[in-house]
Write a protein that holds these residues in place. Structure first.
Motif, PDB file in Angstrom:
ATOM      1  N   PRO A 154     -14.883 -10.393 -18.330  1.00 38.13           N
ATOM      2  CA  PRO A 154     -13.747  -9.731 -17.678  1.00 38.13           C
ATOM      3  C   PRO A 154     -13.566  -8.275 -18.088  1.00 38.13           C
ATOM      4  O   PRO A 154     -12.891  -7.515 -17.392  1.00 38.13           O
ATOM      5  N   GLY A 155     -14.177  -7.877 -19.187  1.00 36.19           N
ATOM      6  CA  GLY A 155     -14.046  -6.504 -19.637  1.00 36.19           C
ATOM      7  C   GLY A 155     -14.955  -5.516 -18.919  1.00 36.19           C
ATOM      8  O   GLY A 155     -14.914  -4.312 -19.201  1.00 36.19           O
ATOM      9  N   MET A 156     -15.775  -6.005 -17.990  1.00 32.92           N
ATOM     10  CA  MET A 156     -16.641  -5.101 -17.223  1.00 32.92           C
ATOM     11  C   MET A 156     -15.805  -4.093 -16.458  1.00 32.92           C
ATOM     12  O   MET A 156     -14.719  -4.417 -15.970  1.00 32.92           O
ATOM     13  N   PRO A 157     -16.274  -2.848 -16.326  1.00 29.18           N
ATOM     14  CA  PRO A 157     -15.551  -1.871 -15.495  1.00 29.18           C
ATOM     15  C   PRO A 157     -15.455  -2.361 -14.053  1.00 29.18           C
ATOM     16  O   PRO A 157     -16.228  -3.209 -13.620  1.00 29.18           O
ATOM     17  N   ASP A 158     -14.521  -1.822 -13.332  1.00 32.04           N
ATOM     18  CA  ASP A 158     -14.355  -2.165 -11.921  1.00 32.04           C
ATOM     19  C   ASP A 158     -15.633  -1.770 -11.171  1.00 32.04           C
ATOM     20  O   ASP A 158     -16.104  -0.634 -11.271  1.00 32.04           O
ATOM     21  N   PHE A 159     -16.180  -2.719 -10.411  1.00 28.38           N
ATOM     22  CA  PHE A 159     -17.437  -2.436  -9.725  1.00 28.38           C
ATOM     23  C   PHE A 159     -17.287  -1.409  -8.614  1.00 28.38           C
ATOM     24  O   PHE A 159     -18.267  -0.791  -8.197  1.00 28.38           O
ATOM     25  N   ALA A 160     -16.069  -1.222  -8.117  1.00 28.00           N
ATOM     26  CA  ALA A 160     -15.857  -0.166  -7.129  1.00 28.00           C
ATOM     27  C   ALA A 160     -16.173   1.198  -7.746  1.00 28.00           C
ATOM     28  O   ALA A 160     -16.723   2.088  -7.077  1.00 28.00           O
ATOM     29  N   LEU A 161     -15.846   1.359  -9.028  1.00 30.77           N
ATOM     30  CA  LEU A 161     -16.181   2.610  -9.724  1.00 30.77           C
ATOM     31  C   LEU A 161     -17.685   2.734  -9.935  1.00 30.77           C
ATOM     32  O   LEU A 161     -18.263   3.810  -9.754  1.00 30.77           O
ATOM     33  N   ILE A 162     -18.313   1.622 -10.328  1.00 28.22           N
ATOM     34  CA  ILE A 162     -19.763   1.655 -10.572  1.00 28.22           C
ATOM     35  C   ILE A 162     -20.513   2.001  -9.294  1.00 28.22           C
ATOM     36  O   ILE A 162     -21.440   2.825  -9.297  1.00 28.22           O
ATOM     37  N   ARG A 163     -20.125   1.377  -8.172  1.00 28.87           N
ATOM     38  CA  ARG A 163     -20.817   1.611  -6.900  1.00 28.87           C
ATOM     39  C   ARG A 163     -20.799   3.072  -6.489  1.00 28.87           C
ATOM     40  O   ARG A 163     -21.714   3.559  -5.836  1.00 28.87           O
ATOM     41  N   ASN A 164     -19.737   3.775  -6.839  1.00 31.52           N
ATOM     42  CA  ASN A 164     -19.573   5.166  -6.387  1.00 31.52           C
ATOM     43  C   ASN A 164     -20.053   6.199  -7.401  1.00 31.52           C
ATOM     44  O   ASN A 164     -19.845   7.400  -7.207  1.00 31.52           O
ATOM     45  N   MET A 165     -20.707   5.747  -8.479  1.00 34.79           N
ATOM     46  CA  MET A 165     -21.198   6.684  -9.481  1.00 34.79           C
ATOM     47  C   MET A 165     -22.361   7.510  -8.952  1.00 34.79           C
ATOM     48  O   MET A 165     -23.224   7.005  -8.218  1.00 34.79           O
ATOM     49  N   SER A 166     -22.405   8.776  -9.342  1.00 32.00           N
ATOM     50  CA  SER A 166     -23.582   9.599  -9.082  1.00 32.00           C
ATOM     51  C   SER A 166     -24.705   9.164 -10.015  1.00 32.00           C
ATOM     52  O   SER A 166     -24.475   8.393 -10.956  1.00 32.00           O
ATOM     53  N   ASP A 167     -25.903   9.665  -9.777  1.00 35.88           N
ATOM     54  CA  ASP A 167     -27.025   9.303 -10.652  1.00 35.88           C
ATOM     55  C   ASP A 167     -26.751   9.728 -12.096  1.00 35.88           C
ATOM     56  O   ASP A 167     -27.062   8.989 -13.039  1.00 35.88           O
ATOM     57  N   GLU A 168     -26.156  10.904 -12.265  1.00 32.80           N
ATOM     58  CA  GLU A 168     -25.860  11.387 -13.612  1.00 32.80           C
ATOM     59  C   GLU A 168     -24.813  10.504 -14.283  1.00 32.80           C
ATOM     60  O   GLU A 168     -24.949  10.123 -15.452  1.00 32.80           O
ATOM     61  N   GLU A 169     -23.780  10.156 -13.541  1.00 29.94           N
ATOM     62  CA  GLU A 169     -22.725   9.288 -14.086  1.00 29.94           C
ATOM     63  C   GLU A 169     -23.277   7.911 -14.414  1.00 29.94           C
ATOM     64  O   GLU A 169     -22.944   7.326 -15.450  1.00 29.94           O
ATOM     65  N   TYR A 170     -24.117   7.419 -13.524  1.00 33.31           N
ATOM     66  CA  TYR A 170     -24.650   6.076 -13.762  1.00 33.31           C
ATOM     67  C   TYR A 170     -25.583   6.063 -14.979  1.00 33.31           C
ATOM     68  O   TYR A 170     -25.625   5.081 -15.717  1.00 33.31           O
ATOM     69  N   ASN A 171     -26.327   7.129 -15.192  1.00 30.28           N
ATOM     70  CA  ASN A 171     -27.224   7.178 -16.343  1.00 30.28           C
ATOM     71  C   ASN A 171     -26.438   7.095 -17.652  1.00 30.28           C
ATOM     72  O   ASN A 171     -26.863   6.425 -18.605  1.00 30.28           O
ATOM     73  N   LEU A 172     -25.279   7.747 -17.708  1.00 33.02           N
ATOM     74  CA  LEU A 172     -24.425   7.647 -18.895  1.00 33.02           C
ATOM     75  C   LEU A 172     -23.877   6.220 -19.037  1.00 33.02           C
ATOM     76  O   LEU A 172     -23.875   5.648 -20.123  1.00 33.02           O
ATOM     77  N   PHE A 173     -23.418   5.682 -17.916  1.00 35.47           N
ATOM     78  CA  PHE A 173     -22.903   4.306 -17.931  1.00 35.47           C
ATOM     79  C   PHE A 173     -23.986   3.320 -18.328  1.00 35.47           C
ATOM     80  O   PHE A 173     -23.730   2.361 -19.070  1.00 35.47           O
ATOM     81  N   ARG A 174     -25.208   3.550 -17.863  1.00 37.43           N
ATOM     82  CA  ARG A 174     -26.330   2.649 -18.131  1.00 37.43           C
ATOM     83  C   ARG A 174     -26.529   2.444 -19.631  1.00 37.43           C
ATOM     84  O   ARG A 174     -26.709   1.317 -20.096  1.00 37.43           O
ATOM     85  N   HIS A 175     -26.505   3.511 -20.403  1.00 36.89           N
ATOM     86  CA  HIS A 175     -26.724   3.409 -21.847  1.00 36.89           C
ATOM     87  C   HIS A 175     -25.560   2.656 -22.519  1.00 36.89           C
ATOM     88  O   HIS A 175     -25.783   1.806 -23.390  1.00 36.89           O
ATOM     89  N   MET A 176     -24.345   2.952 -22.104  1.00 35.27           N
ATOM     90  CA  MET A 176     -23.194   2.243 -22.667  1.00 35.27           C
ATOM     91  C   MET A 176     -23.222   0.772 -22.263  1.00 35.27           C
ATOM     92  O   MET A 176     -22.904  -0.112 -23.062  1.00 35.27           O
TER      93      MET A 176
END
Length: 459
Positions: A154-176
């Motif tokens: 349940p602690g996962m971020p909202d997937f609506a935010l993940i879906r709209n990430m840019s490649d740069e944003e997603y790369n940061l999220f990916r490592h976390m």
């Protein structure tokens, strides 16, 4: 609405199938720890056979006996040698009791880069065409996958935010996300971030080609009605076909002809082994649905080559695990039929099986239009094993519909029994023999035995 088209017989090779409704191949994870079929598998298939399916295509059975087959996570059925034969024979004989139901074995040389080291040989990497790991971009999840990941964490971020990430944003999220999954969801870590496979040698590849033909012949000896080559959505054969995962420079890499060599050799060697008439086909993704992956036009060429090599039917899938939202388990229905005309054209009209249906009206139209010859039910066959019988009897309103929640898939990944939100018996069919065990043929034999036994002396 009439559903006559769904109940017309059809021939594949020397096999006549009583209707146009198949159970799609699905790995329910019901086998024992060493890949043997047991009562759970038996009941799983028997309930669908009693439910009126004309054809059952089994879960993927791995014929690769080597520790690098890469298929440990889903605990799949094995079909590597004679130790497994009598368990399969029991399944075949029971399925054949149900009003002419036919059963095809889906046979696989392994998981490839979508596999993982076996628990007993953790230092032995899964084998693949090239040392390229899989990684899922979570922006590609569909609603079902999002729901299951949120259920487990349940602690996962909202997937609506993940879906709209840019490649740069997603790369940061990916490592976390990788660090978080290692701590909170270790069972799912290597699903999203795959293990790097070992590049197979040419002798190893040839060994699999030859073994495949032998095990396909063994399946027919056990009276399976047909065999299907498991070559879709990112597994070992598909990973040879795709330029994303195959960067070899020898005769098994580079051009499409070279990338298809592994599959075509399997088809040709198997056809030579089993003879000209048996039902023997290939399941392929109509399109990988990934940048730089194998597309539909190349797949059509592969279908044509498989036909020439000896395949006499084709089963459609799509995508791969790197794009689960658009792959073989989408949220809707009838999303695979778009590939069927290309398969029909490339195969010169050979029978085509198309999955991903829920409602009989849509399934009827797919067959009646000529787009496909047989429709298959996967998750819908889990939700309602009696779908064909209900349709034939005009009980459409009684159908229990799959809601595409993906619980059946996720339970396999997290090492649970197969489970369905809509069907409490799914994966537990063996506990409800009254729903599947009695067959007219079996009842007749048992009654005859009882009659003959009545006069036996008491001991």
């Amino acid at each position: 609405m009439s559903f006559d088209a769904l109940f017309e017989p059809i021939e594949i090779g020397n096999v006549q199938i009583k209707n146009r409704i198949a159970m799609a191949p699905m790995n329910p994870g019901l086998t024992g720890p060493n890949g043997y079929h047991g009562d759970a598998n038996l009941a799983w298939y028997a309930m669908r056979a009693r439910g009126g399916f004309g054809l059952i295509i089994t879960e993927c059975n791995v014929m690769n006996p080597h520790p690098w087959n890469g298929s440990e996570v889903l605990n799949p059925s094995l079909f590597t040698d004679y130790r497994y034969y009598r368990f399969h024979s029991e399944t075949v004989k029971l399925v054949h009791q149900y009003k002419g139901c036919k059963i095809f074995m889906q046979l696989s040389p392994g998981w490839g880069r979508q596999g993982h080291p076996h628990v007993e040989t953790p230092d032995c990497l899964a084998g693949g065409p090239s040392a390229i790991p899989l990684e899922i971009d979570m922006r590609n999840f569909n609603k079902g996958w999002e729901k299951q990941f949120k259920r487990l964490n349940p602690g996962m971020p909202d997937f609506a935010l993940i879906r709209n990430m840019s490649d740069e944003e997603y790369n940061l999220f990916r490592h976390m996300n990788k660090e978080m999954m290692a701590k909170e969801m270790p069972e799912l870590l290597h699903v999203v971030f795959g293990d790097t496979p070992r590049e197979l040698t040419v002798p190893e590849i040839v060994d699999l080609e030859d073994r495949f033909a032998l095990q396909a012949a063994a399946a027919f000896q056990l009276e399976y009605d047909g065999v299907e080559v498991h070559a879709p959505h990112g597994y070992l054969i598909h990973s040879f076909l795709s330029p994303r995962s195959n960067q070899r420079t020898d005769q098994y890499g580079g051009s499409l002809e070279n990338r298809a060599r592994f599959l075509l050799n399997i088809v040709e060697k198997t056809r030579m082994k089993i003879g000209p008439d048996k039902a023997f086909g290939v399941r392929l993704s109509g399109d990988e649905l990934m940048p730089g992956g194998i597309g539909h036009e190349e797949i059509k060429q592969v279908v044509s080559w498989c036909r020439d090599a000896g395949a006499n039917f084709f089963n459609i899938s799509q995508g791969c695990y790197e794009n689960p939202g658009a792959a073989f388990a989408p949220d809707g229905e009838d999303e695979f039929t778009r590939w069927a005309p290309g398969f029909k054209e490339a195969s010169s009209g050979l029978p085509v099986i198309t999955p991903n249906f829920v409602t009989p009206e849509v399934a009827e139209n797919a067959v009646k239009s000529g787009h496909t010859d047989i429709i298959s039910l996967g998750r819908q066959a889990i939700a309602d094993p009696f779908w064909p019988s209900k349709v034939k009897e005009g009980r459409v309103n009684d159908i229990v519909k799959c809601i595409r929640c993906q619980r059946c898939y996720m339970n396999l990944i997290i090492s649970h029994w197969a489970e369905c939100t809509m069907n409490p018996t799914a994966g537990r069919e063996k506990l409800y023999p009254e729903l599947w065990l009695d067959t007219p043929e079996m009842e007749k034999k048992i009654n005859k035995f009882k009659q003959k036994a009545q006069g036996l002396p008491q001991i």
